[in-house]
Design a protein around this motif. Structure first.
Motif, PDB file in Angstrom:
ATOM      1  N   ALA A  82     -18.732  46.608  37.537  1.00 29.18           N
ATOM      2  CA  ALA A  82     -19.757  47.637  37.468  1.00 29.18           C
ATOM      3  C   ALA A  82     -19.474  48.530  36.277  1.00 29.18           C
ATOM      4  O   ALA A  82     -18.327  48.687  35.863  1.00 29.18           O
ATOM      5  N   GLY A  83     -20.553  49.094  35.692  1.00 25.71           N
ATOM      6  CA  GLY A  83     -20.379  50.013  34.573  1.00 25.71           C
ATOM      7  C   GLY A  83     -20.246  49.290  33.246  1.00 25.71           C
ATOM      8  O   GLY A  83     -20.688  48.154  33.071  1.00 25.71           O
ATOM      9  N   ARG A  84     -19.640  49.979  32.306  1.00 21.48           N
ATOM     10  CA  ARG A  84     -19.535  49.480  30.938  1.00 21.48           C
ATOM     11  C   ARG A  84     -18.629  48.261  30.850  1.00 21.48           C
ATOM     12  O   ARG A  84     -17.581  48.211  31.496  1.00 21.48           O
ATOM     13  N   ILE A  85     -19.041  47.257  30.048  1.00 15.71           N
ATOM     14  CA  ILE A  85     -18.247  46.056  29.854  1.00 15.71           C
ATOM     15  C   ILE A  85     -18.269  45.691  28.380  1.00 15.71           C
ATOM     16  O   ILE A  85     -19.295  45.855  27.704  1.00 15.71           O
ATOM     17  N   ALA A  86     -17.132  45.229  27.864  1.00 16.27           N
ATOM     18  CA  ALA A  86     -17.036  44.818  26.455  1.00 16.27           C
ATOM     19  C   ALA A  86     -16.131  43.599  26.360  1.00 16.27           C
ATOM     20  O   ALA A  86     -15.057  43.573  26.960  1.00 16.27           O
ATOM     21  N   LYS A  87     -16.578  42.596  25.624  1.00  9.32           N
ATOM     22  CA  LYS A  87     -15.818  41.365  25.434  1.00  9.32           C
ATOM     23  C   LYS A  87     -15.847  40.986  23.958  1.00  9.32           C
ATOM     24  O   LYS A  87     -16.784  41.305  23.230  1.00  9.32           O
ATOM     25  N   MET A  88     -14.793  40.291  23.533  1.00  7.50           N
ATOM     26  CA  MET A  88     -14.697  39.867  22.143  1.00  7.50           C
ATOM     27  C   MET A  88     -14.693  38.344  22.077  1.00  7.50           C
ATOM     28  O   MET A  88     -13.991  37.675  22.841  1.00  7.50           O
ATOM     29  N   ILE A  89     -15.508  37.783  21.157  1.00  2.72           N
ATOM     30  CA  ILE A  89     -15.564  36.345  20.922  1.00  2.72           C
ATOM     31  C   ILE A  89     -14.983  36.072  19.544  1.00  2.72           C
ATOM     32  O   ILE A  89     -15.413  36.671  18.548  1.00  2.72           O
ATOM     33  N   THR A  90     -14.001  35.190  19.476  1.00  2.24           N
ATOM     34  CA  THR A  90     -13.378  34.823  18.205  1.00  2.24           C
ATOM     35  C   THR A  90     -13.894  33.458  17.762  1.00  2.24           C
ATOM     36  O   THR A  90     -13.763  32.475  18.495  1.00  2.24           O
ATOM     37  N   VAL A  91     -14.492  33.401  16.593  1.00  2.00           N
ATOM     38  CA  VAL A  91     -15.050  32.165  16.042  1.00  2.00           C
ATOM     39  C   VAL A  91     -14.176  31.728  14.860  1.00  2.00           C
ATOM     40  O   VAL A  91     -13.987  32.487  13.910  1.00  2.00           O
ATOM     41  N   GLU A  92     -13.643  30.514  14.944  1.00  4.00           N
ATOM     42  CA  GLU A  92     -12.814  29.971  13.858  1.00  4.00           C
ATOM     43  C   GLU A  92     -13.639  28.998  13.026  1.00  4.00           C
ATOM     44  O   GLU A  92     -14.355  28.154  13.579  1.00  4.00           O
ATOM     45  N   THR A  93     -13.541  29.130  11.711  1.00  2.00           N
ATOM     46  CA  THR A  93     -14.313  28.288  10.803  1.00  2.00           C
ATOM     47  C   THR A  93     -13.397  27.703   9.735  1.00  2.00           C
ATOM     48  O   THR A  93     -12.221  28.100   9.610  1.00  2.00           O
ATOM     49  N   ASN A  94     -13.947  26.766   8.944  1.00  2.00           N
ATOM     50  CA  ASN A  94     -13.194  26.208   7.814  1.00  2.00           C
ATOM     51  C   ASN A  94     -13.556  26.890   6.503  1.00  2.00           C
ATOM     52  O   ASN A  94     -13.250  26.387   5.420  1.00  2.00           O
ATOM     53  N   ASP A  95     -14.221  28.039   6.588  1.00  2.00           N
ATOM     54  CA  ASP A  95     -14.568  28.815   5.400  1.00  2.00           C
ATOM     55  C   ASP A  95     -13.301  29.522   4.896  1.00  2.00           C
ATOM     56  O   ASP A  95     -12.756  30.387   5.598  1.00  2.00           O
ATOM     57  N   PRO A  96     -12.795  29.190   3.698  1.00  2.00           N
ATOM     58  CA  PRO A  96     -11.565  29.822   3.223  1.00  2.00           C
ATOM     59  C   PRO A  96     -11.708  31.319   2.999  1.00  2.00           C
ATOM     60  O   PRO A  96     -10.714  32.054   3.060  1.00  2.00           O
ATOM     61  N   ASN A  97     -12.923  31.805   2.763  1.00  2.00           N
ATOM     62  CA  ASN A  97     -13.134  33.236   2.547  1.00  2.00           C
ATOM     63  C   ASN A  97     -13.256  34.019   3.850  1.00  2.00           C
ATOM     64  O   ASN A  97     -13.040  35.232   3.871  1.00  2.00           O
ATOM     65  N   GLU A  98     -13.626  33.339   4.927  1.00  2.00           N
ATOM     66  CA  GLU A  98     -13.777  34.014   6.209  1.00  2.00           C
ATOM     67  C   GLU A  98     -13.433  33.022   7.333  1.00  2.00           C
ATOM     68  O   GLU A  98     -14.295  32.529   8.046  1.00  2.00           O
ATOM     69  N   PRO A  99     -12.138  32.732   7.474  1.00  2.00           N
ATOM     70  CA  PRO A  99     -11.744  31.714   8.466  1.00  2.00           C
ATOM     71  C   PRO A  99     -11.947  32.154   9.913  1.00  2.00           C
ATOM     72  O   PRO A  99     -12.062  31.321  10.800  1.00  2.00           O
ATOM     73  N   THR A 100     -11.990  33.456  10.141  1.00  2.00           N
ATOM     74  CA  THR A 100     -12.155  33.962  11.498  1.00  2.00           C
ATOM     75  C   THR A 100     -13.239  35.023  11.540  1.00  2.00           C
ATOM     76  O   THR A 100     -13.256  35.936  10.716  1.00  2.00           O
ATOM     77  N   VAL A 101     -14.156  34.889  12.494  1.00  2.00           N
ATOM     78  CA  VAL A 101     -15.219  35.862  12.695  1.00  2.00           C
ATOM     79  C   VAL A 101     -15.148  36.350  14.143  1.00  2.00           C
ATOM     80  O   VAL A 101     -15.046  35.544  15.071  1.00  2.00           O
ATOM     81  N   ARG A 102     -15.191  37.660  14.316  1.00  2.00           N
ATOM     82  CA  ARG A 102     -15.128  38.228  15.659  1.00  2.00           C
ATOM     83  C   ARG A 102     -16.469  38.861  16.029  1.00  2.00           C
ATOM     84  O   ARG A 102     -17.011  39.659  15.276  1.00  2.00           O
ATOM     85  N   LEU A 103     -16.973  38.470  17.167  1.00  2.00           N
ATOM     86  CA  LEU A 103     -18.241  38.985  17.675  1.00  2.00           C
ATOM     87  C   LEU A 103     -17.965  39.819  18.920  1.00  2.00           C
ATOM     88  O   LEU A 103     -17.241  39.396  19.816  1.00  2.00           O
ATOM     89  N   LYS A 104     -18.544  41.000  18.967  1.00  2.00           N
ATOM     90  CA  LYS A 104     -18.342  41.886  20.112  1.00  2.00           C
ATOM     91  C   LYS A 104     -19.573  41.860  21.005  1.00  2.00           C
ATOM     92  O   LYS A 104     -20.690  42.066  20.552  1.00  2.00           O
ATOM     93  N   LEU A 105     -19.327  41.614  22.294  1.00  2.00           N
ATOM     94  CA  LEU A 105     -20.387  41.598  23.285  1.00  2.00           C
ATOM     95  C   LEU A 105     -20.184  42.783  24.219  1.00  2.00           C
ATOM     96  O   LEU A 105     -19.115  42.935  24.815  1.00  2.00           O
ATOM     97  N   SER A 106     -21.177  43.647  24.331  1.00  2.00           N
ATOM     98  CA  SER A 106     -21.034  44.829  25.177  1.00  2.00           C
ATOM     99  C   SER A 106     -22.326  45.068  25.945  1.00  2.00           C
ATOM    100  O   SER A 106     -23.402  44.619  25.539  1.00  2.00           O
TER     101      SER A 106
END
Length: 262
Positions: A28-52
């Motif tokens: 119940a109430g406020r909730i926040a989760k983080m999703i980590t996306v791994e890629t083969n992009d050398p400039n951005e190998p990891t992308v984090r998405l926040k779900l709230s």
């Protein structure tokens, strides 16, 4: 939480989607989760998405988990969880009880600022960690039952450092691994540590006096099933004749071979 990508590969200029599913059961109430996306992009190998978001319920207890902290033997502590509803005064608590009953914990209904509340008292009768669940009955049709998780600890006359010993799984033909566990008295105490043993026989324990306490040399001779075990420490304290120390044997990580150059 579960997350699933729409495709393993996205062409240049293309688009992809990530579908995330969050279980709201018991929340119940406020909730926040983080999703980590791994890629083969050398400039951005990891992308984090926040779900709230906000989980709206008809009735909930605040806090949802009640921590009673640490107390000494003979002491008591009392804390309460308050019923929060969309329409104050319409929904009430009818009953609250530990299920199953837990020694050292007592529950009663009370009021806080005019709202129904569940009061939990921890009494320092016997040392050790205490965990339990209070089943709360309400007049709500949608949420007739709310579970309140309770935790606390009654400190004994001895302190373990560390609280859990971790061994690395020995490799083939490697000598048995050793860890040191310290046992210290809390405050001024005439009680002493007399012996220590692993009831399952996976760890050999030898005891020695060290400063104002004692030290245990723990030697891992074999890994227990489930990789967890205990060492029973005997003392001269009639209120705490045995202290249980826990140990864990972790697996050795498998080294991955480096990827061949492209």
């Amino acid at each position: 939480m579960a997350a699933l990508a729409s495709a393993d590969q996205i062409p240049p200029g293309g688009e992809g989607a990530i579908k995330a599913t969050v279980s709201t059961r018991g929340r119940a109430g406020r909730i926040a989760k983080m999703i980590t996306v791994e890629t083969n992009d050398p400039n951005e190998p990891t992308v984090r998405l926040k779900l709230s978001g906000e989980i709206a319920v008809e009735a909930a207890l605040e806090p949802q988990r009640l921590s009673l902290g640490q107390i000494g033997r003979g002491e008591t502590v009392t804390k309460a969880a308050v019923l929060k509803t969309r329409e104050p005064g319409k929904i009430r608590i009818t009953k609250a009880a530990m299920e199953p009953e837990v020694d050292n914990l007592a529950v009663r209904l009370t009021k806080q600022d005019g709202a129904d509340a569940v009061e939990v008292t921890l009494t320092g009768k016997s040392s050790g960690r205490v965990r339990g669940k209070v089943r709360v009955q309400t007049t709500s049709e949608k949420q007739p039952r709310i579970d309140l998780w309770v935790s606390g600890e009654v400190l004994g006359n001895f302190e373990l450092i560390p609280r859990m010993v971790t061994f690395r799984q020995p490799e083939d033909d490697e000598a048995p691994l050793k860890q040191v566990l310290k046992v210290r008295p809390r405050g001024e105490s005439s009680h002493r540590v007399t012996s220590a043993r692993d009831p399952e026989g996976h760890v050999a324990a030898s005891l020695r006096k060290a400063g104002d306490g004692w030290e245990l040399d723990l030697v891992l001779e074999s890994a227990p099933d489930g990789r967890r075990g205990t060492v029973e420490i005997a003392t001269s304290d009639p209120h705490e004749p045995t202290i249980t120390a826990q140990y864990y044997v972790r697996k050795v990580g498998i080294r991955r071979r480096p990827a061949p150059p492209r």
